[in-house]
Enzyme design. Structure first.
Site, PDB file in Angstrom:
ATOM      1  N   ASP A   1       9.462   0.786   4.813  1.00 21.20           N
ATOM      2  CA  ASP A   1      10.552  -0.080   5.683  1.00 21.20           C
ATOM      3  C   ASP A   1      11.660   1.225   6.368  1.00 21.20           C
ATOM      4  O   ASP A   1      11.947   1.130   7.233  1.00 21.20           O
ATOM      5  CB  ASP A   1      11.520  -0.833   4.778  1.00 21.20           C
ATOM      6  CG  ASP A   1      10.805  -1.960   4.240  1.00 21.20           C
ATOM      7  OD1 ASP A   1       9.401  -1.964   4.647  1.00 21.20           O
ATOM      8  OD2 ASP A   1      10.992  -2.663   3.061  1.00 21.20           O
TER       9      ASP A   1
ATOM     10  N   THR B   1       0.766  -1.303  -0.059  1.00 24.37           N
ATOM     11  CA  THR B   1      -0.176  -0.110  -0.206  1.00 24.37           C
ATOM     12  C   THR B   1       0.802   1.289  -0.109  1.00 24.37           C
ATOM     13  O   THR B   1       0.385   2.236  -0.278  1.00 24.37           O
ATOM     14  CB  THR B   1      -0.949   0.088   1.182  1.00 24.37           C
ATOM     15  OG1 THR B   1      -0.060  -0.300   2.473  1.00 24.37           O
ATOM     16  CG2 THR B   1      -2.093  -0.873   1.078  1.00 24.37           C
ATOM     17  N   ASP B   2       2.177   1.087   0.456  1.00 27.05           N
ATOM     18  CA  ASP B   2       3.079   2.309   0.351  1.00 27.05           C
ATOM     19  C   ASP B   2       3.148   2.735  -1.017  1.00 27.05           C
ATOM     20  O   ASP B   2       3.467   3.948  -1.196  1.00 27.05           O
ATOM     21  CB  ASP B   2       4.391   2.303   1.220  1.00 27.05           C
ATOM     22  CG  ASP B   2       5.147   1.085   0.655  1.00 27.05           C
ATOM     23  OD1 ASP B   2       4.784   0.251  -0.216  1.00 27.05           O
ATOM     24  OD2 ASP B   2       6.132   1.039   1.159  1.00 27.05           O
TER      25      ASP B   2
ATOM     26  N   SER C   1      18.112  -4.173   5.082  1.00 24.86           N
ATOM     27  CA  SER C   1      19.021  -3.280   4.045  1.00 24.86           C
ATOM     28  C   SER C   1      18.458  -1.996   4.494  1.00 24.86           C
ATOM     29  O   SER C   1      19.199  -0.873   4.616  1.00 24.86           O
ATOM     30  CB  SER C   1      18.596  -3.477   2.735  1.00 24.86           C
ATOM     31  OG  SER C   1      17.197  -3.532   2.316  1.00 24.86           O
TER      32      SER C   1
ATOM     33  N   GLY D   1      18.388 -10.805   4.484  1.00 27.39           N
ATOM     34  CA  GLY D   1      17.681 -11.425   3.234  1.00 27.39           C
ATOM     35  C   GLY D   1      16.233 -12.254   3.938  1.00 27.39           C
ATOM     36  O   GLY D   1      15.818 -13.159   2.930  1.00 27.39           O
TER      37      GLY D   1
ATOM     38  N   GLU E   1      17.848   3.463  -2.166  1.00 26.79           N
ATOM     39  CA  GLU E   1      17.477   2.126  -2.366  1.00 26.79           C
ATOM     40  C   GLU E   1      16.779   2.360  -3.888  1.00 26.79           C
ATOM     41  O   GLU E   1      16.924   1.413  -4.630  1.00 26.79           O
ATOM     42  CB  GLU E   1      16.195   1.743  -1.655  1.00 26.79           C
ATOM     43  CG  GLU E   1      15.687   0.153  -1.741  1.00 26.79           C
ATOM     44  CD  GLU E   1      16.486  -0.889  -0.779  1.00 26.79           C
ATOM     45  OE1 GLU E   1      16.623  -0.471   0.254  1.00 26.79           O
ATOM     46  OE2 GLU E   1      16.829  -1.680  -1.189  1.00 26.79           O
TER      47      GLU E   1
HETATM   48  C1  GLA Z   1       9.200  -4.049   0.727  1.00 30.21           C
HETATM   49  C2  GLA Z   1       9.312  -2.367  -0.045  1.00 30.21           C
HETATM   50  C3  GLA Z   1       8.279  -1.642   0.930  1.00 30.21           C
HETATM   51  C4  GLA Z   1       6.972  -2.235   0.824  1.00 30.21           C
HETATM   52  C5  GLA Z   1       6.860  -3.952   1.231  1.00 30.21           C
HETATM   53  C6  GLA Z   1       5.581  -4.602   0.531  1.00 30.21           C
HETATM   54  O1  GLA Z   1       9.557  -4.315   1.985  1.00 30.21           O
HETATM   55  O2  GLA Z   1      10.802  -2.035   0.704  1.00 30.21           O
HETATM   56  O3  GLA Z   1       8.523  -0.570   0.439  1.00 30.21           O
HETATM   57  O4  GLA Z   1       6.401  -2.008  -0.694  1.00 30.21           O
HETATM   58  O5  GLA Z   1       7.895  -4.501   0.477  1.00 30.21           O
HETATM   59  O6  GLA Z   1       4.340  -3.919   1.384  1.00 30.21           O
END
Ligand code: GLA
Length: 350
Positions: free
Chosen positions: A161, A29-30, A117, A111, A149
């Site tokens: 994240d 959703t981000d 990360s 991972g 990133e």
């Molecule tokens: C990864 C991305 C996040 C997000 C998730 C899924 O962690 O870094 O920005 O999109 O996947 O929710």
């Protein structure tokens, strides 16, 4: 244990920590400026930094390797990209990067989908700004880390994240609006545990698949212009021309609605509703967004069978971890049942 002084012959001047994270709900959703509900872990990454005579040198205790970083070089497909990328972005934003030594120490599994990360990027930036005496907000640091990133590492990720590991509070879920970057911290009610379990299948190289999901959502946004995707009801998916794009949109819009309901459920300690919404989220990620795997599905099923109120894959998917909502008093027998059913699974220490 190796110290900064052992490696660089001089004590560290600053020490900065960023945790890993687990997402309770709000997957992908981000990417539409929606809402997410991640929670920082207690484990994370510590970066110590001190001045150097010349150059930038990074040492990872896990890799037992020292790397000289040249900010002119591009990404090299190893751990130091998550140090170099943030430094490059900080430099582009106007910071002079001094000669320095950085030591990276992690107790996060790499991972596994718990944002090691993002933690390394954010801890590196916090160390840089502490060392150079610059005041930066945690939000600005998260945005720079996301840029690293996106632009340096080439993963078109959202902001979840980096925000979770930069501003999140221990023991709280971060109710974050990814468009306005406003948030509040919601405490986990007493008597409940969040379990993070790795399915035993390493997260596959996902950059391509992740960027594809993003491209599908961008295509839908384009088709619906000028109306933002986030403001649409899930019914709009039926009107989109490409059936694959329509399924991706059905996930992300239904997930956005679930995330808002789940956040309210957590605030009211309605754990049964929160659990149901987590279960629906997994189903949507499996069927419509297609980021689950057989091992994740089996582990989710075992977690529910053993008594979790809710269980779902967490993070980007394609292997890695699930998150489960379990009564604290049942955690031990629950884990016994799950690990008997799925012997390759292991618990990520929170
Ligand atoms: C990864 C991305 C996040 C997000 C998730 C899924 O962690 O870094 O920005 O999109 O996947 O929710």
């Amino acid at each position: 244990m190796t110290s900064h002084e052992d490696v660089f012959g001089q004590e560290a001047a600053v020490t900065c920590f960023a945790p890993g994270r687990v997402n309770l709900i709000g997957e992908y959703t981000d990417l539409i400026g929606g809402n997410v509900l991640p929670m920082p872990l207690t484990k994370g990454i510590t970066v110590t930094a001190g001045p150097a005579a010349s150059g930038i040198h990074a040492f990872s205790t896990a890799e037992e390797a020292k790397i000289d970083i040249n900010l002119q070089d591009g990404k090299k497909d190893h751990w130091a990209d998550y140090v170099a990328g943030p430094l490059v972005m900080a430099e582009k934003a106007g910071t002079t990067i001094p000669p320095m030594n950085l030591m990276v120490e992690s107790d996060l599994p790499a991972g596994a989908g718990v944002s090691s990360s993002a933690a390394l990027e954010v801890a590196t930036l916090k160390a840089l700004f502490a060392l150079t005496g610059q005041d930066r907000s945690d939000t600005d640091i998260a945005l720079l880390a996301q840029k690293a990133e996106n632009e340096f590492c080439g993963v078109k990720c959202g902001i979840m994240d980096q925000m979770a590991v930069s501003v999140g509070d221990q023991g709280h879920a971060l109710a974050l609006n990814c468009e306005t970057l406003e948030w509040d911290q919601v405490a986990l009610p007493a008597g409940w545990s969040i379990a993070v379990i790795h399915c035993g299948e390493a997260r596959q190289l996902t950059d391509g698949a992740y960027n594809e999901r993003r491209a599908a959502l961008d295509a839908a946004s384009e088709e619906l212009r000028p109306h933002p995707l986030k403001s649409q009801s899930v019914e709009i998916a039926k009107k989109l021309s490409d059936p694959l794009v329509a399924r991706r949109v059905r996930h992300v819009l239904s997930e956005q609605a679930r995330t808002l309901r789940a956040t309210e459920a957590l605030r009211k300690a309605d754990m049964s509703l929160l659990g149901d919404l987590m279960n629906e989220s997994h189903e949507s990620l499996r069927a419509d967004f297609e980021v689950s795997t057989g091992s994740l599905d089996r582990l989710v099923a075992a977690a529910r069978e053993a008594g979790a109120l809710g269980a779902r894959l967490t993070g980007a998917g394609f292997g890695g971890c699930i998150v489960a909502l379990v009564a604290e008093s049942e955690l031990e027998p629950w884990w016994h049942a799950v690990s008997t059913e799925c012997p390759a699974a292991w618990a990520v220490e929170l």
